[in-house]
Write a protein that holds these residues in place. Structure first.
Motif, PDB file in Angstrom:
ATOM      1  N   ALA A  39       0.844  -1.213   0.000  1.00  0.00           N
ATOM      2  CA  ALA A  39       0.000   0.000   0.000  1.00  0.00           C
ATOM      3  C   ALA A  39       0.873   1.255   0.000  1.00  0.00           C
ATOM      4  O   ALA A  39       0.618   2.190  -0.762  1.00  0.00           O
ATOM      5  CB  ALA A  39      -0.922  -0.020   1.223  1.00  0.00           C
ATOM      6  N   GLU A  40       1.919   1.249   0.805  1.00  0.00           N
ATOM      7  CA  GLU A  40       2.808   2.421   0.843  1.00  0.00           C
ATOM      8  C   GLU A  40       3.544   2.580  -0.496  1.00  0.00           C
ATOM      9  O   GLU A  40       3.731   3.692  -0.973  1.00  0.00           O
ATOM     10  CB  GLU A  40       3.800   2.323   2.013  1.00  0.00           C
ATOM     11  N   GLU A  41       3.940   1.461  -1.098  1.00  0.00           N
ATOM     12  CA  GLU A  41       4.608   1.531  -2.413  1.00  0.00           C
ATOM     13  C   GLU A  41       3.672   2.154  -3.444  1.00  0.00           C
ATOM     14  O   GLU A  41       4.070   3.014  -4.229  1.00  0.00           O
ATOM     15  CB  GLU A  41       4.981   0.127  -2.894  1.00  0.00           C
ATOM     16  N   ALA A  42       2.434   1.706  -3.428  1.00  0.00           N
ATOM     17  CA  ALA A  42       1.469   2.212  -4.424  1.00  0.00           C
ATOM     18  C   ALA A  42       1.199   3.699  -4.194  1.00  0.00           C
ATOM     19  O   ALA A  42       1.062   4.471  -5.160  1.00  0.00           O
ATOM     20  CB  ALA A  42       0.175   1.411  -4.348  1.00  0.00           C
ATOM     21  N   LEU A  43       1.126   4.124  -2.946  1.00  0.00           N
ATOM     22  CA  LEU A  43       0.916   5.552  -2.661  1.00  0.00           C
ATOM     23  C   LEU A  43       2.101   6.372  -3.158  1.00  0.00           C
ATOM     24  O   LEU A  43       1.929   7.465  -3.710  1.00  0.00           O
ATOM     25  CB  LEU A  43       0.721   5.778  -1.159  1.00  0.00           C
ATOM     26  N   ALA A  44       3.321   5.827  -2.954  1.00  0.00           N
ATOM     27  CA  ALA A  44       4.516   6.561  -3.380  1.00  0.00           C
ATOM     28  C   ALA A  44       4.563   6.661  -4.908  1.00  0.00           C
ATOM     29  O   ALA A  44       5.010   7.661  -5.471  1.00  0.00           O
ATOM     30  CB  ALA A  44       5.763   5.867  -2.849  1.00  0.00           C
ATOM     31  N   ALA A  45       4.050   5.629  -5.596  1.00  0.00           N
ATOM     32  CA  ALA A  45       4.133   5.607  -7.060  1.00  0.00           C
ATOM     33  C   ALA A  45       3.101   6.528  -7.711  1.00  0.00           C
ATOM     34  O   ALA A  45       3.383   7.195  -8.704  1.00  0.00           O
ATOM     35  CB  ALA A  45       3.925   4.179  -7.563  1.00  0.00           C
ATOM     36  N   ARG A  46       1.881   6.555  -7.178  1.00  0.00           N
ATOM     37  CA  ARG A  46       0.816   7.306  -7.859  1.00  0.00           C
ATOM     38  C   ARG A  46      -0.311   7.560  -6.859  1.00  0.00           C
ATOM     39  O   ARG A  46      -1.048   6.660  -6.492  1.00  0.00           O
ATOM     40  CB  ARG A  46       0.286   6.449  -9.011  1.00  0.00           C
ATOM     41  N   SER A  47      -0.421   8.810  -6.418  1.00  0.00           N
ATOM     42  CA  SER A  47      -1.504   9.110  -5.472  1.00  0.00           C
ATOM     43  C   SER A  47      -1.909  10.574  -5.592  1.00  0.00           C
ATOM     44  O   SER A  47      -1.213  11.372  -6.216  1.00  0.00           O
ATOM     45  CB  SER A  47      -1.070   8.791  -4.043  1.00  0.00           C
ATOM     46  N   HIS A  48      -3.032  10.896  -5.015  1.00  0.00           N
ATOM     47  CA  HIS A  48      -3.509  12.277  -4.988  1.00  0.00           C
ATOM     48  C   HIS A  48      -4.156  12.522  -3.628  1.00  0.00           C
ATOM     49  O   HIS A  48      -4.590  11.574  -2.958  1.00  0.00           O
ATOM     50  CB  HIS A  48      -4.524  12.521  -6.114  1.00  0.00           C
ATOM     51  N   THR A  49      -4.220  13.789  -3.238  1.00  0.00           N
ATOM     52  CA  THR A  49      -4.843  14.127  -1.952  1.00  0.00           C
ATOM     53  C   THR A  49      -6.164  14.815  -2.228  1.00  0.00           C
ATOM     54  O   THR A  49      -6.236  15.716  -3.065  1.00  0.00           O
ATOM     55  CB  THR A  49      -3.923  15.077  -1.147  1.00  0.00           C
ATOM     56  N   ASP A  50      -7.220  14.342  -1.547  1.00  0.00           N
ATOM     57  CA  ASP A  50      -8.532  14.949  -1.753  1.00  0.00           C
ATOM     58  C   ASP A  50      -8.612  16.282  -1.006  1.00  0.00           C
ATOM     59  O   ASP A  50      -8.798  16.309   0.198  1.00  0.00           O
ATOM     60  CB  ASP A  50      -9.648  14.011  -1.267  1.00  0.00           C
ATOM     61  N   GLU A  51      -8.449  17.367  -1.755  1.00  0.00           N
ATOM     62  CA  GLU A  51      -8.624  18.692  -1.162  1.00  0.00           C
ATOM     63  C   GLU A  51     -10.023  19.204  -1.512  1.00  0.00           C
ATOM     64  O   GLU A  51     -10.619  19.974  -0.773  1.00  0.00           O
ATOM     65  CB  GLU A  51      -7.582  19.694  -1.700  1.00  0.00           C
ATOM     66  N   GLU A  52     -10.580  18.697  -2.651  1.00  0.00           N
ATOM     67  CA  GLU A  52     -11.855  19.228  -3.144  1.00  0.00           C
ATOM     68  C   GLU A  52     -12.952  19.106  -2.080  1.00  0.00           C
ATOM     69  O   GLU A  52     -13.691  20.045  -1.827  1.00  0.00           O
ATOM     70  CB  GLU A  52     -12.259  18.467  -4.416  1.00  0.00           C
ATOM     71  N   PHE A  53     -13.047  17.916  -1.453  1.00  0.00           N
ATOM     72  CA  PHE A  53     -14.102  17.734  -0.456  1.00  0.00           C
ATOM     73  C   PHE A  53     -13.566  17.817   0.964  1.00  0.00           C
ATOM     74  O   PHE A  53     -14.267  17.523   1.923  1.00  0.00           O
ATOM     75  CB  PHE A  53     -14.863  16.430  -0.720  1.00  0.00           C
ATOM     76  N   GLY A  54     -12.299  18.191   1.077  1.00  0.00           N
ATOM     77  CA  GLY A  54     -11.748  18.524   2.389  1.00  0.00           C
ATOM     78  C   GLY A  54     -11.401  17.359   3.275  1.00  0.00           C
ATOM     79  O   GLY A  54     -11.029  17.556   4.433  1.00  0.00           O
ATOM     80  N   THR A  55     -11.472  16.105   2.753  1.00  0.00           N
ATOM     81  CA  THR A  55     -11.161  14.974   3.636  1.00  0.00           C
ATOM     82  C   THR A  55      -9.655  14.847   3.848  1.00  0.00           C
ATOM     83  O   THR A  55      -9.219  14.219   4.801  1.00  0.00           O
ATOM     84  CB  THR A  55     -11.648  13.633   3.041  1.00  0.00           C
ATOM     85  N   ARG A  56      -8.886  15.371   2.907  1.00  0.00           N
ATOM     86  CA  ARG A  56      -7.413  15.278   2.916  1.00  0.00           C
ATOM     87  C   ARG A  56      -6.928  13.829   2.933  1.00  0.00           C
ATOM     88  O   ARG A  56      -5.834  13.537   3.393  1.00  0.00           O
ATOM     89  CB  ARG A  56      -6.819  16.052   4.088  1.00  0.00           C
ATOM     90  N   ILE A  57      -7.766  12.928   2.441  1.00  0.00           N
ATOM     91  CA  ILE A  57      -7.330  11.534   2.299  1.00  0.00           C
ATOM     92  C   ILE A  57      -6.341  11.460   1.139  1.00  0.00           C
ATOM     93  O   ILE A  57      -6.568  12.054   0.082  1.00  0.00           O
ATOM     94  CB  ILE A  57      -8.540  10.611   2.023  1.00  0.00           C
TER      95      ILE A  57
END
Ligand SMILES: O=C(O)CCC(=O)C(=O)O
Length: 259
Positions: A39-57
């Motif tokens: 999971a950490e590898e996949a996040l490091a390779a390609r991820s985005h942060t949800d700022e639009e709805f403010g969850t910051r996930i």
């Protein structure tokens, strides 16, 4: 005895009546360690942060298609067998993403239902939220409104209603939901909660000093068809097209699984 053996009638009834259920111990400790690293590898390779709805996930994009170990998790036979027992119908895997809520700059995930966003015509869509760390309430466990998947009114509201008021659209459209009991479900690493796409849910902010890490698998009725939403047509599929097997495989079953 395995987790699938213990998917009793009670678990199935719980899912159907309340619109969610908690199954402890889906994954072994070794599996949790292996899938967390992936999971950490996949996040490091390609991820985005949800700022639009403010969850910051922090979330991956199509991790189950790109990372072989996470594909194994999305197509895990114990998970698939459980999912089909809950559903009572043949299923496909529609998605699988890592979600991480970091300490420090975390925010709540507002009240919503998943059907509002679903790009599917389907008798049933639901999520399996697999904890890859312990998630007590303080780390932002999911909280559900039991029975809310059975509320009256339209099956789903226009996506624009959510966009206009992401945290309140459900309560604006279905005011009685304000008076529904709220059930928070703390989970241990390796546990899974399943929730119906029409079940209203929320998650608190992560107020601990350790990241909340989970993997979300979305299942759909195997006979589902593609249904783009106004302003949202991201896939290379025609409206009404059945989901292709090579991209959205049928849910695998554990060897010897019966129903
Ligand atoms: O993990 C979260 O905070 C939200 C997840 C969610 O909304 C879902 O699983 O449908």
């Amino acid at each position: 005895m395995t987790t699938t053996d213990t998917a009793t009638e009670h678990t199935v009834e719980d899912f159907r009546e309340r619109g969610f259920t908690h199954v402890p111990g889906l994954l072994t400790a070794d599996e949790v360690a292996r899938f967390s690293t992936a999971a950490e590898e996949a996040l490091a390779a390609r991820s985005h942060t949800d700022e639009e709805f403010g969850t910051r996930i922090v979330a991956t994009t199509d991790a189950w298609e790109h990372h072989p170990t996470l594909r194994e998790l999305a197509l895990h036979p114990r998970l698939g067998t459980l999912a089909e027992r809950l559903a009572g119908m043949p299923l496909r895997v529609w998605g699988g993403e890592v979600l991480r809520k970091d300490p420090g700059r975390s925010a709540p995930t507002g009240w919503h239902d998943d059907l509002t966003f679903a790009l599917l015509d389907s008798r049933l869509v639901f999520n399996a939220w697999i904890a890859l760390v312990d998630v007590p309430a303080e780390r932002g466990c999911l909280t559900f409104l039991p029975g809310s998947h059975r509320r009256g009114g339209p099956q789903r509201v226009a996506l624009a209603e959510h966009t206009a008021d992401p945290d309140n659209y459900l309560f604006t459209h279905w005011p009685e939901l304000r008076w529904n009991p709220r059930v928070a479900v703390p989970v241990r690493a390796g546990d899974v909660t399943f929730h119906h796409a029409r079940t209203a849910h929320y998650a608190g902010a992560n107020t601990t000093d350790q990241a909340r890490l989970s993997f979300l698998v979305t299942f759909t009725d195997a006979a589902a068809t593609y249904r783009p939403l106004p302003g949202r047509d991201p896939l290379d599929l025609r409206p009404g097209q059945p989901l292709p097997d090579h991209r959205y495989p049928r849910t695998p079953r554990a060897p010897g699984a019966t129903t």
